[in-house]
Design a protein around this motif. Structure first.
Motif, PDB file in Angstrom:
ATOM      1  N   LYS A   9       0.893  -1.180   0.000  1.00 10.18           N
ATOM      2  CA  LYS A   9       0.000   0.000   0.000  1.00 10.18           C
ATOM      3  C   LYS A   9       0.929   1.227   0.000  1.00 10.18           C
ATOM      4  CE  LYS A   9      -1.865   1.018   3.894  1.00 10.18           C
ATOM      5  NZ  LYS A   9      -2.583   0.780   5.152  1.00 10.18           N
ATOM      6  N   SER A  56       2.728  -2.283   6.416  1.00  5.67           N
ATOM      7  CA  SER A  56       2.188  -3.532   6.992  1.00  5.67           C
ATOM      8  C   SER A  56       2.664  -4.764   6.228  1.00  5.67           C
ATOM      9  CB  SER A  56       0.660  -3.493   7.004  1.00  5.67           C
ATOM     10  OG  SER A  56       0.215  -2.575   7.967  1.00  5.67           O
ATOM     11  N   ALA A  78       3.727   2.082  13.534  1.00  8.67           N
ATOM     12  CA  ALA A  78       3.810   1.699  14.948  1.00  8.67           C
ATOM     13  C   ALA A  78       3.893   0.190  15.147  1.00  8.67           C
ATOM     14  CB  ALA A  78       2.601   2.254  15.683  1.00  8.67           C
ATOM     15  N   LYS A 271      -6.847  -0.743   5.058  1.00  6.56           N
ATOM     16  CA  LYS A 271      -6.516   0.001   6.293  1.00  6.56           C
ATOM     17  C   LYS A 271      -6.129   1.448   5.938  1.00  6.56           C
ATOM     18  CE  LYS A 271      -3.203  -1.735   8.899  1.00  6.56           C
ATOM     19  NZ  LYS A 271      -2.055  -1.270   9.678  1.00  6.56           N
TER      20      LYS A 271
HETATM   21  C1  3PG Z   1       0.644   1.205  12.199  1.00 11.50           C
HETATM   22  O1  3PG Z   1       0.838   0.177  12.863  1.00 11.50           O
HETATM   23  O2  3PG Z   1       1.494   2.103  12.110  1.00 11.50           O
HETATM   24  C2  3PG Z   1      -0.681   1.417  11.531  1.00 11.50           C
HETATM   25  O3  3PG Z   1      -1.500   0.316  11.687  1.00 11.50           O
HETATM   26  C3  3PG Z   1      -0.568   1.835  10.074  1.00 11.50           C
HETATM   27  O4  3PG Z   1      -0.255   0.780   9.201  1.00 11.50           O
HETATM   28  P1  3PG Z   1       0.011   1.038   7.648  1.00 11.50           P
HETATM   29  O5  3PG Z   1       1.302   1.746   7.498  1.00 11.50           O
HETATM   30  O6  3PG Z   1       0.037  -0.313   7.025  1.00 11.50           O
HETATM   31  O7  3PG Z   1      -1.113   1.865   7.097  1.00 11.50           O
END
Ligand code: 3PG
Length: 306
Positions: A9, A56, A78, A271
């Motif tokens: 993504k 992710s 995160a 997401k």
């Molecule tokens: C994270 O853990 O930082 C969030 O869930 C964001 O995830 P992403 O970078 O896949 O959108």
């Protein structure tokens, strides 16, 4: 040195420009693998990479085995439940995250989805407001703290549960500390989930907790689908026809839930919490700076594996 940015993504283009600048200014080469459809593409791209920046994207033992020159993986974000930490440690690879860099974006989405839920998914019927309603924040990390800050603007009553966070931190943020998970669900009209997916939290929110929510309760999940016991949630939604569940991560049984509980559940197609230009720039550039600091100076301040 080659730095691979592998994002199924992709980041916003402006964030990729910023990452490129950091990497190239350090004298390294940036290789971009975006929207890849198959794991084989990642396996091929990672073969000669010295550093890897991901979101992710799943980095398991097979990926790490294929990455013969890899020294560091930075998860621009995160949660790092998508990286096999033990395998990385076994390969002598440092794994880092970029805590806090995308948390405002996720927190804002919590309110986007909460407003949608209390306005009956914008179906034209009369809903309710967030003002004066109680909000329970399940885990008071970076996202939870941003949620608390924004909730004040809505005029909500905010409490939080987090065994890893001292009460003083919550009190300083004018948030009431809660020490039992049952209390959190029982006393809050809206509960917002911010627990990471770990062995301890997997499937930890299900029938028993969801049915504790007060009348017309809403559960907002911008964390991980893994923390939900989906069968327990389905049972709770069947029994408590007043409850809504809105999530930024499609459950495995999303289609079944959408069909059975139309108008009471909502899932983003992909997401979206961290999918803003600002979050992409913050997390992406932080990741690039961390890669450079590690490769050039051996700094591993945000290391999450041993
Ligand atoms: C994270 O853990 O930082 C969030 O869930 C964001 O995830 P992403 O970078 O896949 O959108």
């Amino acid at each position: 040195m080659k730095v691979l940015v592998a994002t199924e993504k992709p980041f916003a283009a402006v964030a990729v420009d910023g990452i490129r600048e950091v990497i190239e200014n350090a004298g390294y080469e940036l290789v971009l693998l975006e929207k890849y459809a198959a794991k084989a593409d990642l396996l091929a791209a990672v073969a000669d990479a010295d550093a890897l920046i991901i979101r992710s994207d799943k980095v398991d033992a097979e990926v790490l085995d294929a990455a013969k020159k890899l020294k560091i993986v930075v998860r621009a974000g995160a949660g790092y439940d998508n990286v096999d930490l033990a395998a990385a440690t076994a390969h002598g690879i440092c794994v880092e995250n970029t805590p806090g860099q995308n948390s405002n974006a996720v927190a804002e989405l919590v309110f986007g989805m909460a407003v949608m839920a209390v306005r009956n998914m914008f179906n034209g019927t009369s809903g309710t407001e967030l003002k004066d309603k109680s909000l329970g924040i399940h885990a008071f990390g970076q996202v939870g703290r941003n949620v608390a800050r924004i909730a004040k603007g809505f005029g909500m009553k905010v409490s939080a549960l987090d065994p890893y966070c001292p009460d003083e931190v919550m009190v300083a943020a004018e948030v009431a500390p809660v020490h039992s998970v049952e209390e959190l669900y029982k006393n809050n009209k809206i509960v917002s989930l911010h627990i990471p997916a770990t062995d301890e939290t997997r499937k930890s929110v299900g029938y028993d907790l969801v049915t504790l929510l007060p009348k017309n309760g809403v559960l907002v999940n911008t964390a991980r689908k893994e923390v939900i016991d989906e069968e327990g949630l389905r049972k709770a939604l069947r029994e408590r026809t007043d409850i809504k569940y809105v999530a930024d991560i499609r459950p495995d049984i999303a289609d079944e839930l959408l069909e059975e509980f139309e108008g009471r559940v909502f899932f983003t197609p992909k997401k979206m919490g961290a999918q803003t230009a600002e979050a992409n720039i913050n997390a992406g550039i932080a990741a690039a700076n961390q890669v450079v600091a590690f490769l050039r100076d051996g700094i591993d301040r945000f290391r999450v594996n041993k």
